[in-house]
Design a protein around this motif. Structure first.
Motif, PDB file in Angstrom:
ATOM      1  N   GLY A  41      -2.087  -9.591  -5.837  1.00 55.76           N
ATOM      2  CA  GLY A  41      -1.701 -10.957  -5.146  1.00 55.76           C
ATOM      3  C   GLY A  41      -0.861 -10.720  -3.372  1.00 55.76           C
ATOM      4  O   GLY A  41      -0.243 -11.169  -2.270  1.00 55.76           O
ATOM      5  N   ALA A  42      -2.395  -9.804  -3.352  1.00 52.54           N
ATOM      6  CA  ALA A  42      -1.753  -9.424  -1.297  1.00 52.54           C
ATOM      7  C   ALA A  42      -3.151 -10.166  -0.995  1.00 52.54           C
ATOM      8  O   ALA A  42      -4.019 -10.454  -1.068  1.00 52.54           O
ATOM      9  CB  ALA A  42      -1.919  -7.607  -1.155  1.00 52.54           C
ATOM     10  N   CYS A  43      -2.680 -10.216   0.678  1.00 48.98           N
ATOM     11  CA  CYS A  43      -3.311 -10.518   1.665  1.00 48.98           C
ATOM     12  C   CYS A  43      -5.229  -9.593   1.571  1.00 48.98           C
ATOM     13  O   CYS A  43      -5.814 -10.341   1.267  1.00 48.98           O
ATOM     14  CB  CYS A  43      -3.157 -10.159   3.250  1.00 48.98           C
ATOM     15  N   MET A  44      -4.820  -8.663   1.623  1.00 51.20           N
ATOM     16  CA  MET A  44      -6.286  -6.922   1.974  1.00 51.20           C
ATOM     17  C   MET A  44      -5.691  -6.496   0.633  1.00 51.20           C
ATOM     18  O   MET A  44      -4.995  -5.896  -0.030  1.00 51.20           O
ATOM     19  CB  MET A  44      -6.316  -7.273   2.849  1.00 51.20           C
ATOM     20  N   ARG A  45      -7.518  -6.119  -0.039  1.00 49.02           N
ATOM     21  CA  ARG A  45      -7.064  -5.088  -0.630  1.00 49.02           C
ATOM     22  C   ARG A  45      -6.724  -3.944   0.147  1.00 49.02           C
ATOM     23  O   ARG A  45      -6.967  -3.436   1.377  1.00 49.02           O
ATOM     24  CB  ARG A  45      -8.659  -4.279  -0.876  1.00 49.02           C
ATOM     25  N   TYR A  46      -6.114  -2.929  -0.580  1.00 47.98           N
ATOM     26  CA  TYR A  46      -5.141  -2.401   0.143  1.00 47.98           C
ATOM     27  C   TYR A  46      -5.733  -0.997   0.822  1.00 47.98           C
ATOM     28  O   TYR A  46      -6.343   0.544  -0.107  1.00 47.98           O
ATOM     29  CB  TYR A  46      -3.599  -1.655  -0.065  1.00 47.98           C
ATOM     30  N   HIS A  47      -6.483  -0.789   1.853  1.00 51.54           N
ATOM     31  CA  HIS A  47      -6.628   0.806   2.176  1.00 51.54           C
ATOM     32  C   HIS A  47      -6.502   0.602   3.624  1.00 51.54           C
ATOM     33  O   HIS A  47      -6.960   0.515   4.602  1.00 51.54           O
ATOM     34  CB  HIS A  47      -8.581   0.814   1.797  1.00 51.54           C
ATOM     35  N   PHE A  48      -5.363   1.644   4.156  1.00 55.06           N
ATOM     36  CA  PHE A  48      -4.585   1.408   5.603  1.00 55.06           C
ATOM     37  C   PHE A  48      -5.195   2.690   5.470  1.00 55.06           C
ATOM     38  O   PHE A  48      -4.649   4.163   4.461  1.00 55.06           O
ATOM     39  CB  PHE A  48      -3.013   1.431   5.191  1.00 55.06           C
ATOM     40  N   TYR A  49      -5.054   3.341   7.031  1.00 53.87           N
ATOM     41  CA  TYR A  49      -4.803   4.604   7.109  1.00 53.87           C
ATOM     42  C   TYR A  49      -4.263   4.928   8.226  1.00 53.87           C
ATOM     43  O   TYR A  49      -4.650   4.361   9.289  1.00 53.87           O
ATOM     44  CB  TYR A  49      -6.383   5.645   7.346  1.00 53.87           C
ATOM     45  N   PHE A  50      -3.819   6.021   9.021  1.00 59.39           N
ATOM     46  CA  PHE A  50      -2.917   5.904  10.265  1.00 59.39           C
ATOM     47  C   PHE A  50      -3.264   7.230  10.904  1.00 59.39           C
ATOM     48  O   PHE A  50      -3.587   8.055  10.056  1.00 59.39           O
ATOM     49  CB  PHE A  50      -1.345   6.007   8.922  1.00 59.39           C
ATOM     50  N   VAL A  51      -2.766   7.026  12.118  1.00 54.29           N
ATOM     51  CA  VAL A  51      -3.404   7.500  13.177  1.00 54.29           C
ATOM     52  C   VAL A  51      -1.722   7.941  13.594  1.00 54.29           C
ATOM     53  O   VAL A  51      -1.203   6.932  14.202  1.00 54.29           O
ATOM     54  CB  VAL A  51      -4.265   7.349  14.140  1.00 54.29           C
ATOM     55  N   LEU A  52      -0.755   9.347  14.652  1.00 50.16           N
ATOM     56  CA  LEU A  52      -0.081   9.191  15.296  1.00 50.16           C
ATOM     57  C   LEU A  52      -0.960  10.391  16.860  1.00 50.16           C
ATOM     58  O   LEU A  52      -1.384  11.440  16.146  1.00 50.16           O
ATOM     59  CB  LEU A  52       1.014  10.870  14.550  1.00 50.16           C
ATOM     60  N   HIS A  53      -0.558   9.423  17.617  1.00 51.91           N
ATOM     61  CA  HIS A  53      -1.366  10.311  18.885  1.00 51.91           C
ATOM     62  C   HIS A  53       0.142  10.672  18.990  1.00 51.91           C
ATOM     63  O   HIS A  53       1.677  10.467  18.707  1.00 51.91           O
ATOM     64  CB  HIS A  53      -1.531   9.644  19.383  1.00 51.91           C
TER      65      HIS A  53
END
Length: 140
Positions: free
Chosen positions: A63-75
């Motif tokens: 029941g979430a808004c989007m399919r969970y495919h996140f990635y994270f970028v640390l600059h």
């Protein structure tokens, strides 16, 4: 008459943010600096790694808004001020698959721009509730 070559030095006031990491939620993974994004807040630099671990270990509920495919970028941005070198860090949280067929906005937003405007007021997504709204309300 020749002018001296100008070296870029940051003003002393920029060292105020050198021990903090800025956190952004970006809907445009191709253009982090100028794309569609929202600044979520600042966290102390020594808490950045634990926050990244919290983000990576999140298991979404149904029941979430989007399919969970996140990635994270640390600059990391080194700069010189007050005669010494400093580091300013920026963390970008980027959801993928943000096309309209992959996202159902629970808050009633019609597009990504409205979705960013609804954070933190009307957002109902479990990832955002837990890792963004919940985390930054504790640190303030």
């Amino acid at each position: 008459m020749r002018r001296k070559r100008y070296r870029r030095h940051y003003p002393d006031r920029d060292t105020r943010h050198a021990d903090y990491t800025e956190v952004y939620l970006c809907f445009d993974g191709n253009n982090l600096m100028g794309g569609l994004r929202k600044k979520l807040g600042n966290i102390p630099t020594d808490q950045t790694n634990s926050y990244l671990e919290q983000l990576e270990s999140f298991v979404p509920q149904s029941g979430a808004c989007m399919r969970y495919h996140f990635y994270f970028v640390l600059h990391s941005h080194p700069f010189k001020a007050k005669g010494k070198m400093w580091q300013k860090k920026t963390l970008y949280i980027i959801p993928t698959n943000t096309q309209s067929e992959n996202v159902k906005f629970l808050c009633g937003a019609k597009n990504c721009r409205q979705c960013l405007g609804n954070i933190p007021y009307k957002c109902m997504d479990p990832f955002v509730q837990t890792n963004i709204i919940g985390f930054f309300s504790k640190t303030k």
